[in-house]
Design a protein around this motif. Structure first.
Motif, PDB file in Angstrom:
ATOM      1  N   MET A   1       0.810  -1.233   0.000  1.00 47.87           N
ATOM      2  CA  MET A   1       0.000   0.000   0.000  1.00 47.87           C
ATOM      3  C   MET A   1       0.837   1.275   0.000  1.00 47.87           C
ATOM      4  SD  MET A   1      -1.699   0.001   3.713  1.00 47.87           S
ATOM      5  CE  MET A   1      -0.785   0.187   5.203  1.00 47.87           C
ATOM      6  N   LEU A   2       2.159   1.154  -0.182  1.00 50.64           N
ATOM      7  CA  LEU A   2       2.989   2.369  -0.204  1.00 50.64           C
ATOM      8  C   LEU A   2       2.464   3.401  -1.204  1.00 50.64           C
ATOM      9  CD1 LEU A   2       6.685   1.179   0.101  1.00 50.64           C
ATOM     10  CD2 LEU A   2       5.671   3.095   1.333  1.00 50.64           C
ATOM     11  N   ARG A   3       2.035   2.931  -2.338  1.00 53.47           N
ATOM     12  CA  ARG A   3       1.559   3.834  -3.367  1.00 53.47           C
ATOM     13  C   ARG A   3       0.141   4.343  -3.101  1.00 53.47           C
ATOM     14  NH1 ARG A   3       4.130   5.060  -7.821  1.00 53.47           N
ATOM     15  NH2 ARG A   3       5.719   3.566  -8.378  1.00 53.47           N
TER      16      ARG A   3
ATOM     17  N   TYR B   1      -1.698   4.296  -0.056  1.00 55.71           N
ATOM     18  CA  TYR B   1      -2.235   4.436   1.303  1.00 55.71           C
ATOM     19  C   TYR B   1      -3.019   5.732   1.519  1.00 55.71           C
ATOM     20  CZ  TYR B   1       1.185   7.944   2.762  1.00 55.71           C
ATOM     21  OH  TYR B   1       1.903   9.096   2.889  1.00 55.71           O
ATOM     22  N   ARG B   2      -2.771   6.728   0.673  1.00 53.18           N
ATOM     23  CA  ARG B   2      -3.459   8.015   0.859  1.00 53.18           C
ATOM     24  C   ARG B   2      -4.934   7.963   0.475  1.00 53.18           C
ATOM     25  NH1 ARG B   2       1.208   9.596  -1.139  1.00 53.18           N
ATOM     26  NH2 ARG B   2       2.538  10.900   0.140  1.00 53.18           N
TER      27      ARG B   2
ATOM     28  N   LYS C   1      -2.968   6.817   8.873  1.00 53.68           N
ATOM     29  CA  LYS C   1      -2.090   7.153   7.758  1.00 53.68           C
ATOM     30  C   LYS C   1      -0.843   7.868   8.259  1.00 53.68           C
ATOM     31  CE  LYS C   1      -5.726   7.312   4.348  1.00 53.68           C
ATOM     32  NZ  LYS C   1      -6.645   8.122   3.563  1.00 53.68           N
TER      33      LYS C   1
ATOM     34  N   TYR D   1       1.571   5.449   9.673  1.00 49.64           N
ATOM     35  CA  TYR D   1       2.213   4.731   8.572  1.00 49.64           C
ATOM     36  C   TYR D   1       3.345   5.567   7.992  1.00 49.64           C
ATOM     37  CZ  TYR D   1       2.473   2.208   4.109  1.00 49.64           C
ATOM     38  OH  TYR D   1       2.886   1.505   3.012  1.00 49.64           O
TER      39      TYR D   1
ATOM     40  N   VAL E   1       7.437   4.803   7.639  1.00 51.50           N
ATOM     41  CA  VAL E   1       8.173   4.842   6.373  1.00 51.50           C
ATOM     42  C   VAL E   1       9.354   5.809   6.487  1.00 51.50           C
ATOM     43  CG1 VAL E   1       8.049   5.344   3.913  1.00 51.50           C
ATOM     44  CG2 VAL E   1       6.135   4.241   5.033  1.00 51.50           C
TER      45      VAL E   1
ATOM     46  N   PHE F   1       7.765   8.166  -2.472  1.00 53.86           N
ATOM     47  CA  PHE F   1       6.320   7.975  -2.449  1.00 53.86           C
ATOM     48  C   PHE F   1       5.577   9.248  -2.046  1.00 53.86           C
ATOM     49  CE2 PHE F   1       7.817   3.633  -2.456  1.00 53.86           C
ATOM     50  CZ  PHE F   1       7.039   3.116  -3.474  1.00 53.86           C
TER      51      PHE F   1
END
Lengths: 567, 365, 322
Positions: free
Chosen positions: A418-420, A422-423, B227, B230, B234, B245
């Motif tokens: 979900m790195l791409r 997640y937003r 979020k 998260y 990262v 990203f």
């Protein structure tokens, strides 16, 4: 008197169960320059590393001046008067040249830096180096740093010098200077091994050339008795049939138009010089080149990670004559574009929304009655990765360092997937349900070997890590798919799995850009191949009709003065 | 001949150490348990030598000190809550690999603001408003204390460990200044008990425990499911990945440190409004530092941290009690905690690395 | 004359800090950020005091000490050095051999060190080591004859001169010798140092133990000289001040002599400013930390290579297996 300075006899070295070198025998004479030529991964560096004491051979013997030598560390190597100049400099930034040069040497007597300065100056004078012993490394150019590394070796009294791709980081003028110095050292009786990819350098500098291929020593020839063509043939070897499936490209569209992009590194040296090409949807475009010729920079500049000096990266959405939809454009954008006269009706009359109700406009658009006048064109230059995504441009990127950039090693597969994305959504919380489904899907579909979807990707094998990365990128339904060395470190089956995935992308109309190192693979997988050397494009060839030799020659072509060939 | 000799001369080192890629959770727990146990044994031995008492008696008395009466148990859990609270506050920063060693100062400014509010405007405001305002201000100033180093880290990469350490001492001096100005002759501020948060059950304990458990749950959810949490992970793992990203690293650093500092400020508020109703330079009592260890030992996981915080406080209270009974110096507690912590820190090595002994049989051929 | 007494006091306090900062500088030059310094200074000091107390008993009290004044100074110094070095050894074992996180280890060391020192001090009679203070205080005999000049330069006990000597010697070793060159290389770039054949592990161990030993002397001087032999439970605070001072000196021990006096001056200034309130004095004591922060910001903003902390500060070095 023995004229042989160094002799390797039947040297073999394995990493895992793969031979890096197999039965290599080689001699180096006193007072000669021996060039070692070979593709990436042909075992050049691992071989000289054994001479320099970085690795220890599994089998075989090394003789120095006719006597057997045991070299288990760089220190041992210095004991035999062997010194190596690595591609990556090992220098302390805040130290002066002299301080770096003297580091780690055990000398009797009192330590005095001024004495060291003096001796360094003597060496530099003798061979014609330009070096200020008191200058700090962090104030130096790359070429000066390299000089420090060479002097460091000479200071320790080395008679055999090994240079690993010394010219890769230098300008043409600096290369010429370096060669003069190397010739002077040879005339002084030193023996020099130089690893290089550039054919003209091999021919102009060396006395003899040793060609390596796939870990084996093919032959050593006198430079004056050979030519470019012969060397290339030896280096590339026979074509190997891989039987990678390749479909004919269909419905080609110009997707990404790169025009004259230039970029410089921190040292101010050009890493990309006037690069232009077009990547088309529906084909695989290969990029071939010696490692470090600008492939990484090229992909990163497209991905929005590298600022450019000049040029443009145009992303093309062929929209002319196609209906407008709210999928890519918001309502306000549609209004603005209509204002600019970018739309027409099916019968060709220009669109004007003046005096219409919003509901009316929506209906017209939804029914597909409004068409584009022209293609939708976006310049991606100087956009951040996020901006690029917000423009609706779906770029997939499988970078060279999988765990340093593409994935987060300590996170599990779900979180990496979900790195791409997640937003997505307005909630402050993550939606892990969809990524979880996707992770499970990838694990099943791509046969990812993992205890479960919550295992940190760091713990997976190289091939499985790559599958997670590639799978995630494909799942984003990209229109451009860039992959840098996607099969590096993967076994045959995993590699073919990746090739199939890329082919599928191509068939779905994606513009695939594949940076590879194995020419056999490039020739069988790609439709066209762009060859890059020293940050410049030296040729674009049709993969179906080209030969390894042709690509090899283009890859080893030297930097063009002023880059006039493209005109 | 020479070849034989040469091959033998080249020997690998006897021991070589490699990074472990996989260790079963059970084994990891076992290693930690052994570490804690060995430190206990060593300390029990030491105490035995000093007191000549049966070690079992000593350990019993530790439990007595921790759980002996219902009040002791309440204090034990309340202290655990406070320490856990500070550790929770620091954790988001650590997850981001931002070494916030300024918990001590951030707590202290929170307490200072709370005490100042009571002192200056306590009489002129209705009580609920006072508490609410104090709570807000304490958290705000705590956040400010945290965001200053973060700003310089984000902007110029100023070393945050040293910066936050210095901020602690500035906070101490502010407190001393305030005490010298408005305190009594001994430099203390008389407790303003009239402004304390009303007692629930038998003291301030219940509220502390409840509140911090709630914060613990929220923090767990924040780090694991939001979020922002998260993004913190990262950024902490790889700034390069974060940038690729599209994560704004500076913003994440600053935002996280506001949260970290503000939570410390909140604990500072609790220590005053639901505690001493006064402020001293030792109000945080080194817990800003101990919390770093609690958080680190708890693997930055709020749930594990409940355990590590409890372990530390249990040792503190148990050892002090035993020390008092057997007339040992109170410093015994510090020594004990220090030793246990060092053992646990050291044992991580055996979890992360594997020691390989070279096999000798190769040379038989 | 108040200016002179102010300066004398500033210098005295400053030199206490100089020991600590010189010791920490040596440690940090090897790439170790030792946040256990406060604890280590406490233990070193306590060891010195205990040794003095034992010496007191051995020689039969004050009178015996008079006859062996030299030993009354030397023995505590040696004991302090040993105590500090042992603590350094624990720190190095954890961070070098066991690859433990330096920050966490340091903070635990501080907890442990404060505990141990409190325990040790509680176990001896204070008057026994207090008796030794006068030997630390003895100034040069001709100091009084030289007026203000004499007072400013010669009115101190032995420790002050020792601290300056140590700072200068450290600077010489760091900048003029091979050992210093290798040590700095280890702190800047352990991989390069390793490749050059320097034993990174050995240098880190030795530097940390030496640094810790020297730092301990600061605490000893504080108790035996500055406080005339009275133990106060503030040595850990002084330790943190030393950590700050290292930044202020930008990792240069000789420059540190000047910096420590400035720090000392900030710290004692309030006592010598007439008419200042008790409270405002505390604001003055904030100055050393404030100044340190400003220096920290300045070196970060300017980003000049010469003033940066050692590049590998705080990082463990592990030569990955190929």
């Amino acid at each position: 008197m023995n004229t042989v300075a160094l002799e390797l006899k039947n040297i073999s070295k394995k990493f895992g169960d793969k031979y890096a070198n197999k039965n290599v025998s080689l001699t180096l004479h006193h007072g000669e320059i021996l060039a070692i030529l070979g593709e990436n991964g042909s075992g050049k560096t691992s071989m000289v590393n054994m001479v320099a004491g970085i690795y220890y051979p599994d089998e075989g013997e090394i003789f120095v001046d006719g006597n057997p030598a045991v070299i288990t560390s760089p220190k041992d190597a210095f004991g035999y008067k062997i010194g190596m100049i690595h591609q990556h400099f090992k220098l302390v930034d805040v130290f002066s040249a002299s301080e770096n040069i003297v580091l780690g040497i055990k000398e009797p007597g009192k330590f005095k830096l001024s004495e060291v300065d003096k001796r360094v100056a003597e060496i530099t004078q003798k061979y014609g180096f330009q070096l200020n012993p008191q200058k700090k490394i962090h104030e130096m150019s790359v070429s000066e740093k390299q000089t420090v590394e060479i002097v460091k070796v000479l200071y320790r009294g080395a008679d055999i010098l090994i240079l690993d791709e010394p010219t890769a980081v230098l300008t043409p003028q600096e290369i010429e200077k370096l060669f003069e110095i190397l010739r002077r050292m040879r005339d002084d009786g030193k023996s020099i091994i130089i690893i290089t990819h550039k054919m003209n350098e091999v021919l102009s500098l060396s006395d003899r050339v040793a060609v390596m291929r796939k870990g084996e020593h093919i032959a050593t020839v006198e430079t004056k008795n050979t030519n470019e063509k012969e060397l290339t043939e030896m280096m590339m070897g026979e074509k190997v049939e891989l039987n990678i499936e390749r479909s004919e490209p269909k419905n080609l569209v110009d997707r990404l138009v790169i025009e004259n992009i230039c970029s410089k590194n921190e040292e101010g040296l050009p890493v990309l010089n006037n690069v232009s090409f077009t990547a088309r949807g529906g084909e695989i475009l290969g990029i071939a080149g010696i490692a470090g010729s600008g492939q990484r920079e090229l992909l990163e500049s497209i991905a929005g990670l590298l600022p450019l000096e000049s040029g443009s990266i145009i992303f093309n959405r062929p929209k002319k004559g196609l209906p407008v939809s709210f999928y890519h454009k918001s309502f306000t954008e549609v209004l603005a574009l209509a204002e600019q006269g970018k739309f027409h009706y099916e019968d060709g009359t220009p669109v004007s929304f003046d005096g219409m109700h919003h509901a009316q406009i929506r209906e017209l658009v939804n029914e597909g009655k409004i068409l584009f006048n022209e293609d939708d064109v976006t310049n991606l230059r100087d956009k951040t990765p996020l901006e690029i995504r917000e423009l609706g441009v779906r770029l997939a990127f499988v970078p060279e360092d999988r765990l340093g950039m593409g994935l987060v090693g300590n996170m599990d597969i779900v979180d990496n997937v979900m790195l791409r994305s997640y937003r997505r959504g307005k909630s402050v919380f993550l939606d892990r349900d969809n990524p979880h489904d996707l992770a499970m899907h990838l694990i099943k579909e791509l046969n990812i070997v993992t205890p479960d979807e919550h295992t940190p990707v760091r713990k997976l094998s190289g091939g499985n890590i790559q599958k997670v990365l590639v799978g995630r990128e494909i799942a984003a339904a990209p229109s451009v798919f860039m992959a840098a060395y996607p099969v590096r470190g993967l076994d045959i089956n995993a590699s073919y799995g990746i090739y199939n995935m890329l082919n599928k992308q191509k068939e779905q109309g994606v513009a695939v850009i594949f940076v590879g190192e194995d020419l056999d693979v490039l020739i069988e997988l790609c439709d066209r191949i762009v060859v890059i050397a020293s940050g410049e494009i030296t040729g674009i060839v049709d993969a179906r009709s080209t030969t390894k030799e042709e690509i090899g020659l283009l890859m080893t072509k030297n930097r063009l003065e002023g880059g006039s060939e493209n005109e | 001949m020479s070849k034989q000799a040469s091959v033998k001369k080249h020997t690998e080192p006897l021991i070589h150490i490699t990074k472990r890629t996989n260790i079963s959770p059970l084994r990891a727990i076992l290693i930690r348990a052994i570490a804690v146990l060995s430190s206990f044994i060593i300390m029990a031995l030491l105490m035995f030598l000093l007191t000549k008492e049966n070690p079992i008696t000593l350990i019993t008395s530790m439990f007595q000190g921790a759980f002996g009466t219902s009040l002791r148990t309440w204090v034990l859990f309340s202290d655990t809550a406070i320490l856990l609270g500070i550790a929770l506050a620091l954790t988001p920063a650590f997850k981001m690999k931002f070494w916030n060693c300024g918990g001590e100062g951030q707590v202290m400014v929170g307490s200072l603001v709370a005490a100042m509010m009571m002192f200056f405007v306590g009489d002129s405001l209705p009580f609920p408003l006072l508490i609410l305002l104090t709570l807000l201000l304490s958290t705000a100033v705590g956040g400010l204390w945290g965001v200053i180093p973060a700003f310089f880290k984000a902007k110029w990469n100023a070393n945050e460990t040293l910066f936050t350490l210095m901020m602690n001492y500035i906070a101490i001096q502010f407190v001393t200044y305030f005490l010298k100005l408005f305190g009594n002759a001994q430099g203390n501020l008389d407790p303003m008990l009239q402004f304390a948060i009303p007692k629930i059950f038998n003291g301030p304990y219940f509220l502390n425990i409840l509140l911090i458990l709630v914060i613990c749950a929220i923090m767990y959810v924040y780090l694991r499911f939001s979020k922002q949490g998260y993004e913190i992970s990262v950024v902490g793992e790889s700034e390069r990945t974060a940038k690729y990203f599209g994560i704004n690293v500076s913003r994440v650093i600053i935002r996280t440190m506001v949260i970290s500092g503000a939570l410390c400020g909140l604990i500072g508020f609790l220590l005053v409004a639901n505690g001493s109703c006064s402020v001293t330079t030792t109000i945080a009592g080194g817990r800003g530092f101990t919390a770093i260890l609690v958080s680190w030992l708890g693997k930055f996981n709020p749930i594990y941290m409940i355990l590590t915080a409890f372990l530390v406080v249990f040792l503190q209270r148990g050892t002090s009690f035993t020390g008092e009974i057997y007339r040992l110096d109170t410093s015994m507690a510090d020594i004990f905690i220090g030793a246990v912590l060092l053992f646990i820190i050291g044992c991580e090595f055996f979890i992360n690395y594997k020691i390989n002994f070279r096999k000798r049989d190769k040379e038989g051929k | 004359m108040t200016l002179i007494t102010f300066l004398v006091s500033a210098i005295k306090f400053g030199m206490v800090l100089l020991f600590g900062s010189t010791g920490e500088t040596i440690t940090e030059k090897s790439g170790h950020l030792n946040l256990g310094l406060p604890g280590i200074m406490c233990v070193g000091t306590a060891c010195g005091c205990i040794a003095e107390a034992i010496f007191f008993d051995l020689v039969g009290g004050r009178r015996g000490m008079e006859n062996l004044a030299f030993l009354a100074v030397l023995i505590p110094i040696l004991a302090t050095l040993i105590g500090g070095a042992l603590m350094g050894l624990i720190f190095s074992f954890l961070t070098v051999t066991l690859h433990a996180n330096q920050n966490v280890t340091g903070l635990a060391m501080t907890t442990l060190g404060v505990g141990i020192s409190d325990f040790l001090i509680a176990s001896v009679d204070g008057y026994k080591f207090t008796a030794g203070a006068k030997f630390f205080n003895t100034s040069l005999p001709f100091a009084d004859d030289l007026g203000a000049f004499g007072k400013l330069f010669f009115s101190y006990g032995i420790m002050i001169y020792l601290s300056i000597a140590v700072a200068i010697a450290t600077s010489l070793v760091l900048n003029r010798t091979k050992v210093g060159l290798h040590l700095r290389a280890v702190g800047e770039n352990p991989a390069t140092a390793d490749a050059a054949g320097i034993n990174v592990t050995k240098y880190r161990y030795v530097a940390t133990c030496t640094g810790s030993a020297i730092a301990g002397l600061g605490g000893l001087m504080f108790v035996m000289d500055y406080l005339n032999g009275n133990w106060e439970y503030v040595i850990d605070a002084i330790g943190w001040l030393c950590v700050a001072l290292v930044i202020f000196t930008t990792w240069k021990p000789v420059f540190g002599i000047f910096c420590s006096i400035v720090f000392g001056a900030f710290y004692v200034a309030a006592e010598y400013i007439p008419g200042i309130s008790l409270a405002s004095k505390e604001i003055f004591k904030m100055l050393p930390f404030l100044v340190t922060i400003i220096v920290l910001i300045m070196i970060s903003v300017k980003n000049k290579k010469e003033n940066q902390p050692p590049a590998s500060l705080g990082q463990s070095y592990f030569r990955e297996e190929r």
